[in-house]
Design a protein around this motif. Structure first.
Motif, PDB file in Angstrom:
ATOM      1  N   ARG A  96       9.437  -9.752 -10.154  1.00 32.77           N
ATOM      2  CA  ARG A  96      10.060  -8.442 -10.376  1.00 32.77           C
ATOM      3  C   ARG A  96      10.983  -8.081  -9.218  1.00 32.77           C
ATOM      4  NH1 ARG A  96       7.539  -5.053 -14.190  1.00 32.77           N
ATOM      5  NH2 ARG A  96       7.824  -3.229 -12.869  1.00 32.77           N
ATOM      6  N   VAL A  97      10.600  -8.428  -8.007  1.00 35.16           N
ATOM      7  CA  VAL A  97      11.471  -8.182  -6.853  1.00 35.16           C
ATOM      8  C   VAL A  97      12.750  -9.004  -6.975  1.00 35.16           C
ATOM      9  CG1 VAL A  97      11.714  -8.480  -4.356  1.00 35.16           C
ATOM     10  CG2 VAL A  97       9.611  -7.502  -5.294  1.00 35.16           C
TER      11      VAL A  97
ATOM     12  N   ARG B 124       9.489   6.147  -6.107  1.00 33.22           N
ATOM     13  CA  ARG B 124      10.934   6.303  -6.268  1.00 33.22           C
ATOM     14  C   ARG B 124      11.655   5.987  -4.957  1.00 33.22           C
ATOM     15  NH1 ARG B 124      14.542  11.251  -8.816  1.00 33.22           N
ATOM     16  NH2 ARG B 124      12.855  11.311 -10.331  1.00 33.22           N
ATOM     17  N   LEU B 125      11.101   6.447  -3.844  1.00 32.52           N
ATOM     18  CA  LEU B 125      11.695   6.155  -2.540  1.00 32.52           C
ATOM     19  C   LEU B 125      11.598   4.671  -2.203  1.00 32.52           C
ATOM     20  CD1 LEU B 125      10.498   9.323  -0.675  1.00 32.52           C
ATOM     21  CD2 LEU B 125      12.878   8.566  -0.788  1.00 32.52           C
ATOM     22  N   LEU B 126      10.513   4.029  -2.622  1.00 29.84           N
ATOM     23  CA  LEU B 126      10.398   2.584  -2.429  1.00 29.84           C
ATOM     24  C   LEU B 126      11.546   1.870  -3.122  1.00 29.84           C
ATOM     25  CD1 LEU B 126       8.740  -0.028  -1.667  1.00 29.84           C
ATOM     26  CD2 LEU B 126       7.727   0.172  -3.959  1.00 29.84           C
ATOM     27  N   ASN B 127      11.833   2.259  -4.377  1.00 24.91           N
ATOM     28  CA  ASN B 127      12.914   1.616  -5.112  1.00 24.91           C
ATOM     29  C   ASN B 127      14.273   1.901  -4.490  1.00 24.91           C
ATOM     30  OD1 ASN B 127      12.095   0.162  -7.799  1.00 24.91           O
ATOM     31  ND2 ASN B 127      10.676   1.872  -7.563  1.00 24.91           N
TER      32      ASN B 127
ATOM     33  N   ASP C 183       4.179  -4.841  -6.466  1.00 24.52           N
ATOM     34  CA  ASP C 183       5.207  -5.876  -6.562  1.00 24.52           C
ATOM     35  C   ASP C 183       5.677  -6.353  -5.197  1.00 24.52           C
ATOM     36  OD1 ASP C 183       5.289  -5.771  -9.402  1.00 24.52           O
ATOM     37  OD2 ASP C 183       6.560  -3.989  -9.294  1.00 24.52           O
ATOM     38  N   VAL C 184       5.572  -5.501  -4.187  1.00 21.49           N
ATOM     39  CA  VAL C 184       6.067  -5.871  -2.856  1.00 21.49           C
ATOM     40  C   VAL C 184       4.939  -6.334  -1.942  1.00 21.49           C
ATOM     41  CG1 VAL C 184       8.049  -4.336  -3.052  1.00 21.49           C
ATOM     42  CG2 VAL C 184       5.960  -3.479  -2.006  1.00 21.49           C
TER      43      VAL C 184
ATOM     44  N   VAL D 135       0.855  -1.195   0.000  1.00 25.42           N
ATOM     45  CA  VAL D 135       0.000   0.000   0.000  1.00 25.42           C
ATOM     46  C   VAL D 135       0.887   1.241   0.000  1.00 25.42           C
ATOM     47  CG1 VAL D 135      -1.759   1.303   1.246  1.00 25.42           C
ATOM     48  CG2 VAL D 135      -1.810  -1.215   1.243  1.00 25.42           C
ATOM     49  N   LYS D 136       0.647   2.139  -0.942  1.00 29.36           N
ATOM     50  CA  LYS D 136       1.473   3.345  -1.029  1.00 29.36           C
ATOM     51  C   LYS D 136       1.168   4.300   0.117  1.00 29.36           C
ATOM     52  CE  LYS D 136       0.803   6.520  -4.244  1.00 29.36           C
ATOM     53  NZ  LYS D 136       0.839   7.220  -5.547  1.00 29.36           N
TER      54      LYS D 136
END
Length: 269
Positions: A180-181, A246-249, A172-173, A94-95
């Protein structure tokens, strides 16, 4: 100092972070580009003025620049990023809805590697981390790492493409170990291969051969041409455009690199 000449048409790589892509596209790569380091890697020599180019060591440079910037951003924004991480743990996939992330995300650079085709014969010197000044040819042929000395730097026109890791979305997470992870983790393993060459002085040819046998490639899994349209598409990917994503990546790559580096006895701080 004994120099060596790489002939016109030689393909080399240079590691950096994504925030440098547009500056390099507009102005080329400057003639003197300090090497980002992780403490152990070489005392800077007075003669080390130029641009480090290579092969696997480009992934070291991308990793070192990424680690340095990530450490600075997280140190300066501990409270906000602490809440971001807590939200990821409490609600996987969840973002987080945090307006503060927007002011941070534009600072975040992800590791990238540039592929460069030399447009003329270029004089290079030894990478003094691996070889003495008198062994420039060996520095290239064995270690695939040299210092390019060119007064005008590297023109943007010589940069042909750039490689970057698989970028994730929050979906993806949401589940453990999605494909993808796993692909992004594999990309992180390649940067740690660069760390292994630098720290343990492992032969890059052996490391890349082992990686290719296992994964069928010797570069990050994603690539694009180095032109205006490709750069625009890259920065308009949701993973780059959306602050939280972007911060997640950044966080996911940082965690993978840190964990993989620790297995090799390589501290990132």
């Amino acid at each position: 100092m004994t120099s060596f000449v790489l002939p016109k048409g030689t393909v080399v790589k240079l590691g950096t972070i994504s925030t440098c892509l547009y500056p390099y596209f507009r102005q080329g790569i400057p003639a003197a580009l300090p090497r980002a380091g992780l403490q152990l890697v070489g005392d800077v020599q007075a003669s080390d003025v130029g641009v480090y180019i290579g092969e696997l060591m480009a992934y070291f440079s991308a990793c070192a620049a990424f680690a340095q910037q990530t450490s600075e951003i997280h140190h300066d924004n501990q409270e906000v990023l602490g809440r971001f991480v807590d939200s990821l743990h409490s609600a996987p996939g969840v973002k987080p809805q945090m307006s503060e992330l927007e002011m941070l995300a534009h600072q975040v650079g992800l590791p990238v590697v540039l592929e460069i085709e030399l447009g003329e014969d270029c004089v290079v010197n030894a990478d003094l981390h691996f070889e003495s000044e008198s062994h420039s040819e060996k520095s290239w042929k064995l270690w695939r790492s040299v210092l390019l000395s060119r007064e005008a730097g590297i023109p943007a026109a010589w940069i042909k493409r750039f490689y970057f890791p698989r970028l994730l979305e929050f979906r993806d997470v949401a589940t453990a170990r999605s494909a993808r992870v796993l692909e992004q983790t594999t990309d992180s393993a390649l940067t740690v291969g660069g760390l292994m060459q630098a720290w343990h002085k492992d032969a890059p040819g052996d490391l890349l051969l082992a990686f290719k046998k296992q994964y069928g490639r010797v570069n990050f899994s994603q690539q694009a041409s180095f032109d205006e349209n490709s750069l625009e598409r890259f920065f308009n990917l949701n993973a780059m455009l959306d602050p939280a994503t972007r911060l997640l990546n950044q966080l996911m790559i940082w965690q993978d690199v840190d964990a993989l580096a620790k297995k090799q006895g390589i501290p990132l701080q």
